[in-house]
Design a protein around this motif. Structure first.
Motif, mmCIF file in Angstrom:
data_model
loop_
_atom_site.group_PDB
_atom_site.id
_atom_site.type_symbol
_atom_site.label_atom_id
_atom_site.label_comp_id
_atom_site.label_asym_id
_atom_site.label_seq_id
_atom_site.Cartn_x
_atom_site.Cartn_y
_atom_site.Cartn_z
ATOM 1 N N VAL A 82 66.966 -33.953 55.257
ATOM 2 C CA VAL A 82 67.752 -34.772 54.333
ATOM 3 C C VAL A 82 66.892 -35.962 53.938
ATOM 4 O O VAL A 82 66.400 -36.688 54.808
ATOM 5 C CB VAL A 82 69.063 -35.255 54.974
ATOM 6 C CG1 VAL A 82 69.854 -36.109 53.984
ATOM 7 C CG2 VAL A 82 69.903 -34.075 55.453
ATOM 8 N N LEU A 83 66.677 -36.163 52.642
ATOM 9 C CA LEU A 83 65.788 -37.203 52.151
ATOM 10 C C LEU A 83 66.514 -38.128 51.187
ATOM 11 O O LEU A 83 67.288 -37.664 50.344
ATOM 12 C CB LEU A 83 64.593 -36.592 51.397
ATOM 13 C CG LEU A 83 63.474 -35.890 52.159
ATOM 14 C CD1 LEU A 83 63.982 -34.668 52.913
ATOM 15 C CD2 LEU A 83 62.367 -35.475 51.197
ATOM 16 N N ARG A 84 66.262 -39.428 51.311
ATOM 17 C CA ARG A 84 66.733 -40.396 50.309
ATOM 18 C C ARG A 84 65.523 -40.893 49.530
ATOM 19 O O ARG A 84 64.533 -41.357 50.124
ATOM 20 C CB ARG A 84 67.471 -41.578 50.940
ATOM 21 C CG ARG A 84 67.957 -42.575 49.885
ATOM 22 C CD ARG A 84 68.802 -43.696 50.459
ATOM 23 N NE ARG A 84 69.056 -44.727 49.464
ATOM 24 C CZ ARG A 84 70.061 -44.724 48.582
ATOM 25 N NH1 ARG A 84 70.923 -43.735 48.575
ATOM 26 N NH2 ARG A 84 70.207 -45.700 47.711
ATOM 27 N N LEU A 85 65.603 -40.801 48.204
ATOM 28 C CA LEU A 85 64.528 -41.213 47.317
ATOM 29 C C LEU A 85 65.032 -42.328 46.412
ATOM 30 O O LEU A 85 66.141 -42.246 45.887
ATOM 31 C CB LEU A 85 64.057 -40.027 46.465
ATOM 32 C CG LEU A 85 63.719 -38.737 47.215
ATOM 33 C CD1 LEU A 85 63.465 -37.598 46.229
ATOM 34 C CD2 LEU A 85 62.502 -38.945 48.100
ATOM 35 N N GLU A 86 64.203 -43.376 46.228
ATOM 36 C CA GLU A 86 64.587 -44.495 45.369
ATOM 37 C C GLU A 86 63.451 -44.820 44.406
ATOM 38 O O GLU A 86 62.293 -44.880 44.810
ATOM 39 C CB GLU A 86 64.927 -45.727 46.213
ATOM 40 C CG GLU A 86 66.126 -45.528 47.126
ATOM 41 C CD GLU A 86 66.434 -46.770 47.945
ATOM 42 O OE1 GLU A 86 65.922 -47.863 47.605
ATOM 43 O OE2 GLU A 86 67.178 -46.659 48.938
ATOM 44 N N ARG A 87 63.802 -45.027 43.132
ATOM 45 C CA ARG A 87 62.795 -45.349 42.124
ATOM 46 C C ARG A 87 62.261 -46.762 42.379
ATOM 47 O O ARG A 87 63.017 -47.741 42.344
ATOM 48 C CB ARG A 87 63.404 -45.246 40.725
ATOM 49 C CG ARG A 87 62.383 -45.364 39.599
ATOM 50 C CD ARG A 87 63.054 -45.399 38.248
ATOM 51 N NE ARG A 87 63.683 -44.135 37.919
ATOM 52 C CZ ARG A 87 64.880 -44.021 37.379
ATOM 53 N NH1 ARG A 87 65.610 -45.096 37.151
ATOM 54 N NH2 ARG A 87 65.380 -42.843 37.083
ATOM 55 N N ARG A 88 60.964 -46.839 42.620
ATOM 56 C CA ARG A 88 60.327 -48.129 42.888
ATOM 57 C C ARG A 88 58.902 -48.118 42.337
ATOM 58 O O ARG A 88 58.316 -47.061 42.136
ATOM 59 C CB ARG A 88 60.300 -48.431 44.399
ATOM 60 C CG ARG A 88 61.680 -48.624 45.014
ATOM 61 C CD ARG A 88 61.600 -48.999 46.460
ATOM 62 N NE ARG A 88 62.925 -49.145 47.056
ATOM 63 C CZ ARG A 88 63.141 -49.437 48.340
ATOM 64 N NH1 ARG A 88 62.112 -49.599 49.171
ATOM 65 N NH2 ARG A 88 64.373 -49.557 48.801
ATOM 66 N N ASP A 89 58.361 -49.311 42.139
ATOM 67 C CA ASP A 89 57.011 -49.434 41.602
ATOM 68 C C ASP A 89 55.962 -49.261 42.696
ATOM 69 O O ASP A 89 56.211 -49.546 43.864
ATOM 70 C CB ASP A 89 56.824 -50.800 40.942
ATOM 71 C CG ASP A 89 57.703 -50.982 39.711
ATOM 72 O OD1 ASP A 89 58.000 -49.966 39.050
ATOM 73 O OD2 ASP A 89 58.084 -52.133 39.419
ATOM 74 N N GLY A 90 54.779 -48.826 42.284
ATOM 75 C CA GLY A 90 53.630 -48.774 43.183
ATOM 76 C C GLY A 90 53.638 -47.585 44.115
ATOM 77 O O GLY A 90 54.580 -46.781 44.134
ATOM 78 N N PRO A 91 52.574 -47.468 44.918
ATOM 79 C CA PRO A 91 52.473 -46.366 45.877
ATOM 80 C C PRO A 91 53.562 -46.467 46.946
ATOM 81 O O PRO A 91 53.993 -47.568 47.304
ATOM 82 C CB PRO A 91 51.080 -46.557 46.500
ATOM 83 C CG PRO A 91 50.345 -47.475 45.575
ATOM 84 C CD PRO A 91 51.380 -48.335 44.933
ATOM 85 N N ASP A 92 53.985 -45.331 47.450
ATOM 86 C CA ASP A 92 55.017 -45.299 48.484
ATOM 87 C C ASP A 92 54.412 -45.726 49.816
ATOM 88 O O ASP A 92 53.537 -45.045 50.357
ATOM 89 C CB ASP A 92 55.584 -43.878 48.593
ATOM 90 C CG ASP A 92 56.805 -43.803 49.492
ATOM 91 O OD1 ASP A 92 57.050 -44.751 50.259
ATOM 92 O OD2 ASP A 92 57.512 -42.780 49.421
ATOM 93 N N PRO A 93 54.875 -46.849 50.385
ATOM 94 C CA PRO A 93 54.307 -47.324 51.653
ATOM 95 C C PRO A 93 54.615 -46.415 52.829
ATOM 96 O O PRO A 93 53.979 -46.539 53.885
ATOM 97 C CB PRO A 93 54.951 -48.700 51.836
ATOM 98 C CG PRO A 93 56.235 -48.630 51.064
ATOM 99 C CD PRO A 93 55.951 -47.738 49.894
ATOM 100 N N ALA A 94 55.568 -45.505 52.687
ATOM 101 C CA ALA A 94 55.917 -44.617 53.804
ATOM 102 C C ALA A 94 54.722 -43.779 54.245
ATOM 103 O O ALA A 94 54.628 -43.393 55.410
ATOM 104 C CB ALA A 94 57.080 -43.710 53.412
ATOM 105 N N TYR A 95 53.800 -43.499 53.316
ATOM 106 C CA TYR A 95 52.685 -42.607 53.624
ATOM 107 C C TYR A 95 51.444 -43.342 54.106
ATOM 108 O O TYR A 95 50.462 -42.694 54.501
ATOM 109 C CB TYR A 95 52.336 -41.780 52.383
ATOM 110 C CG TYR A 95 53.428 -40.827 51.983
ATOM 111 C CD1 TYR A 95 53.491 -39.541 52.511
ATOM 112 C CD2 TYR A 95 54.415 -41.204 51.080
ATOM 113 C CE1 TYR A 95 54.503 -38.672 52.163
ATOM 114 C CE2 TYR A 95 55.438 -40.334 50.718
ATOM 115 C CZ TYR A 95 55.469 -39.070 51.265
ATOM 116 O OH TYR A 95 56.474 -38.200 50.921
ATOM 117 N N ALA A 96 51.468 -44.665 54.079
ATOM 118 C CA ALA A 96 50.281 -45.444 54.434
ATOM 119 C C ALA A 96 49.861 -45.175 55.879
ATOM 120 O O ALA A 96 50.679 -45.196 56.800
ATOM 121 C CB ALA A 96 50.561 -46.926 54.236
#
Length: 229
Positions: A151-165
């Motif tokens: 189950v995933l929650r996705l939100e429109r945001r600017d810039g690279p996704d920090p979750a993957y850093a």
């Protein structure tokens, strides 16, 4: 009509939704939006269903719920019955990830700023879609059932996704960056099973080799040995 009971995967979806106006795409029975309204997680819900049988069921359940003015059932394919900007959140559950990704690609300007998706297979295509279309993965769960349900929650945001850093990209896309960081027990079982399954199949140039590399990188993260990538 009392509040409908949801299975574990839809309960997880429910917990990741809070919106003024929410659309449940491919709702089937409309139980999720009824619960959203009853629990105050949404002010208004729109149910979209393409197939005649589930559409009729959704309309019956909506009528019984007596939520007139707050719950509307529409016939149609994906986001097509919605007006751009009409909803600020949407859920798509119980479908293959490829099917969900196709619906999202066709949505165009009707896409809302928040999405909760629950595919019935690997969610990798949805994580890839999100990174390519300006959505960040803000939360994810893995729910036990007939198989592990993501189950995933996705939100429109600017810039690279920090979750993957700081995580190996292939492993994070396949298994989920939040789940890897949390050391989810069900994910740990899944990764170890993948390593055992793929090891005898792996050979240079074969798909199994690429999948095994991602599984081993994920295992390294789970064991605290990941070096990032």
């Amino acid at each position: 009509m009392k509040a409908p009971t949801l299975d574990a995967r839809l309960e997880a979806v429910l917990e990741l939704i809070r919106a003024d106006v929410h659309a449940d795409i491919g709702s089937d029975h409309a139980k999720l939006p009824i619960r959203l309204l009853r629990e105050g997680r949404a002010e208004r819900c729109v149910v979209v269903e393409l197939n005649p049988g589930p559409l009729a069921l959704a309309r019956r359940n909506a009528a019984r719920a007596r939520l007139a003015g707050r719950l509307e059932v529409r016939a149609g394919d994906g986001f097509a019955p919605l007006v751009p900007g009409e909803v600020d959140s949407a859920s798509l559950t119980g479908m293959g990830a490829g099917t969900v990704a196709g619906i999202l690609r066709r949505a165009g300007e009707r896409l809302p700023p928040a999405l909760v998706v629950q595919p019935n297979d690997s969610p990798r295509p949805l994580r890839v879609w999100a990174r390519e279309h300006g959505y960040h993965l803000t939360a994810e769960r893995l729910i036990p059932g007939y198989w592990p349900y993501p189950v995933l929650r996705l939100e429109r945001r600017d810039g690279p996704d920090p979750a993957y850093a700081g995580l190996p990209s292939a492993a994070a896309l396949r298994y989920g960056p939040h789940l890897l960081r949390e050391g989810d027990n069900l994910l740990d079982e899944q990764v170890r099973a993948d390593v055992a399954r793929l090891t005898p199949l792996a050979a240079p140039g074969r798909t199994a080799q690429t999948e095994l590399a991602a599984a081993l990188a994920a295992l390294a993260v789970l064991e605290g040995r990941g070096e990032g990538g």
